[in-house]
Design a protein around this motif. Sequence first.
Motif, mmCIF file in Angstrom:
data_model
loop_
_atom_site.group_PDB
_atom_site.id
_atom_site.type_symbol
_atom_site.label_atom_id
_atom_site.label_comp_id
_atom_site.label_asym_id
_atom_site.label_seq_id
_atom_site.Cartn_x
_atom_site.Cartn_y
_atom_site.Cartn_z
ATOM 1 N N GLU A 291 0.898 -1.277 -0.221
ATOM 2 C CA GLU A 291 -0.013 -0.049 -0.085
ATOM 3 C C GLU A 291 0.821 1.186 0.016
ATOM 4 O OE1 GLU A 291 -2.477 -0.633 3.438
ATOM 5 O OE2 GLU A 291 -3.887 -1.896 2.208
ATOM 6 N N LYS A 292 1.957 1.287 0.464
ATOM 7 C CA LYS A 292 2.863 2.338 0.618
ATOM 8 C C LYS A 292 3.517 2.441 -0.979
ATOM 9 C CE LYS A 292 4.647 1.537 5.201
ATOM 10 N NZ LYS A 292 5.789 1.291 6.295
ATOM 11 N N LEU A 293 3.313 1.781 -1.600
ATOM 12 C CA LEU A 293 3.878 1.876 -3.228
ATOM 13 C C LEU A 293 3.035 2.641 -4.183
ATOM 14 C CD1 LEU A 293 5.346 -1.563 -4.047
ATOM 15 C CD2 LEU A 293 6.568 0.237 -3.506
ATOM 16 N N GLY A 294 1.855 2.803 -3.621
ATOM 17 C CA GLY A 294 0.668 3.438 -4.472
ATOM 18 C C GLY A 294 -0.728 3.164 -4.315
ATOM 19 N N THR A 295 -1.395 3.570 -5.062
ATOM 20 C CA THR A 295 -2.778 3.079 -4.750
ATOM 21 C C THR A 295 -3.070 1.796 -5.256
ATOM 22 O OG1 THR A 295 -3.500 5.439 -5.430
ATOM 23 C CG2 THR A 295 -5.273 3.431 -5.656
ATOM 24 N N LEU A 296 -3.671 1.002 -4.390
ATOM 25 C CA LEU A 296 -3.681 -0.513 -4.442
ATOM 26 C C LEU A 296 -4.981 -0.689 -4.876
ATOM 27 C CD1 LEU A 296 -2.484 -3.264 -4.335
ATOM 28 C CD2 LEU A 296 -3.246 -3.284 -1.871
ATOM 29 N N THR A 297 -5.437 -1.415 -6.148
ATOM 30 C CA THR A 297 -6.666 -1.654 -6.570
ATOM 31 C C THR A 297 -6.985 -3.176 -6.474
ATOM 32 O OG1 THR A 297 -6.791 0.421 -7.883
ATOM 33 C CG2 THR A 297 -8.394 -1.429 -8.471
ATOM 34 N N LYS A 298 -7.960 -3.804 -6.175
ATOM 35 C CA LYS A 298 -8.136 -5.046 -6.029
ATOM 36 C C LYS A 298 -9.114 -5.597 -7.216
ATOM 37 C CE LYS A 298 -6.870 -6.041 -1.290
ATOM 38 N NZ LYS A 298 -7.129 -6.625 -0.017
ATOM 39 N N LYS A 299 -8.946 -6.211 -7.959
ATOM 40 C CA LYS A 299 -9.853 -6.551 -9.146
ATOM 41 C C LYS A 299 -10.826 -8.081 -8.884
ATOM 42 C CE LYS A 299 -6.694 -4.677 -12.738
ATOM 43 N NZ LYS A 299 -5.934 -4.805 -13.849
ATOM 44 N N PRO A 300 -11.731 -8.005 -9.580
ATOM 45 C CA PRO A 300 -12.979 -8.763 -9.522
ATOM 46 C C PRO A 300 -12.390 -10.182 -9.680
ATOM 47 C CG PRO A 300 -13.993 -7.113 -10.820
ATOM 48 C CD PRO A 300 -12.487 -6.963 -10.664
ATOM 49 N N ASP A 301 -11.216 -10.345 -10.383
ATOM 50 C CA ASP A 301 -10.761 -11.796 -10.516
ATOM 51 C C ASP A 301 -9.513 -12.200 -9.455
ATOM 52 O OD1 ASP A 301 -8.524 -10.293 -11.316
ATOM 53 O OD2 ASP A 301 -8.281 -10.798 -13.231
ATOM 54 N N GLY A 302 -9.513 -11.261 -8.477
ATOM 55 C CA GLY A 302 -8.514 -11.472 -7.309
ATOM 56 C C GLY A 302 -7.266 -10.875 -7.606
#
Length: 333
Positions: A291-302
Amino acid sequence: MSKLIGRTVALFAGIALVYSALPAMSADQIVIGFSQASSNSAHRNTMTKRNQSYAAENFKDVKLVVTNAEGKSAKQISDVESLMVQGMKVLMISAQDSAAIAPTIKQVMAAGIPVVTLERSLDTPVTLHVGPHNKPIGKLAGKFIVEKLGGKGNVVEIKGDPAVAPAVERHDGFAEAIAGTAIKVIAETHADWDQEKALKFMEDTLQRFPAGQIQAVFTHNDNMAFGALRAIQAAGRAKEGILIIGIDGENAAIRSVDKGDLTATFTYSTVAPEGVIAAHALATKDTAALEKLGTLTKKPDGSMEIEIASNMITKANATQFFCKGFGDDPECK
């Protein structure tokens, strides 16, 4: 399908055989494999060296094993299979050919090994992708050209390797930005990120289109932008004020923008040291580090994604980016 299954069975059988012959490793040692596409550009070399340096200085529990596909998709497949045999816990990869490597990546994922793609996304699901978004960069470049030319003019587009996502996405964004305007692409080619190919193509294009018929050149990286610049200068046509836009934010390109030879470039992260930090975080299940590296996005496929922002550099702000890019620059210590 039967051939693929047979290849997969043979691969895992080979892994088991070689594992039995390998010397014992420390139980605490984390083997991270890094499959690099090539070493023919400052961007690639910086990506490799900065990740290696960071791992050596900060992760004493990591053994980073780097391979170089030398621009060959078949070698990259072999490299990844070899890294599996060596017991890697996480794979970092910047693909040479997105489609060609996909079946091998599926095997890695099936083996329970996390995969981190660096700046070149794949069509098959991976654990994590880290890098800038290419389509928005292409779109910004297109909008910049539209604005500078008042919505009317002829453009030459020199594209990267069509086998990887950045070239496709940069073109798509650019095409979207100029759609509905009087901007016309009068010549285009895939120069595969290579300066000499871009130089030759631009030389030929300048002969086809006399003075006043080319208003801008959009290249998918700075290396090709320099090829276009060399051709324009050699032909004595720099006085026409042809706009030359590149992407990557090489130190030399930033200096050239400040000088007025190139018109603009865009920073494009080498994903270093972010790549090895992300791989280590996955190996140690350290979500906070991701999370410190940037905006962390989690996608529907995991799968997950971390976007690294890009900045447009023009003569107005070039000095702010001196020595913050990559590649040779005598004035950078």
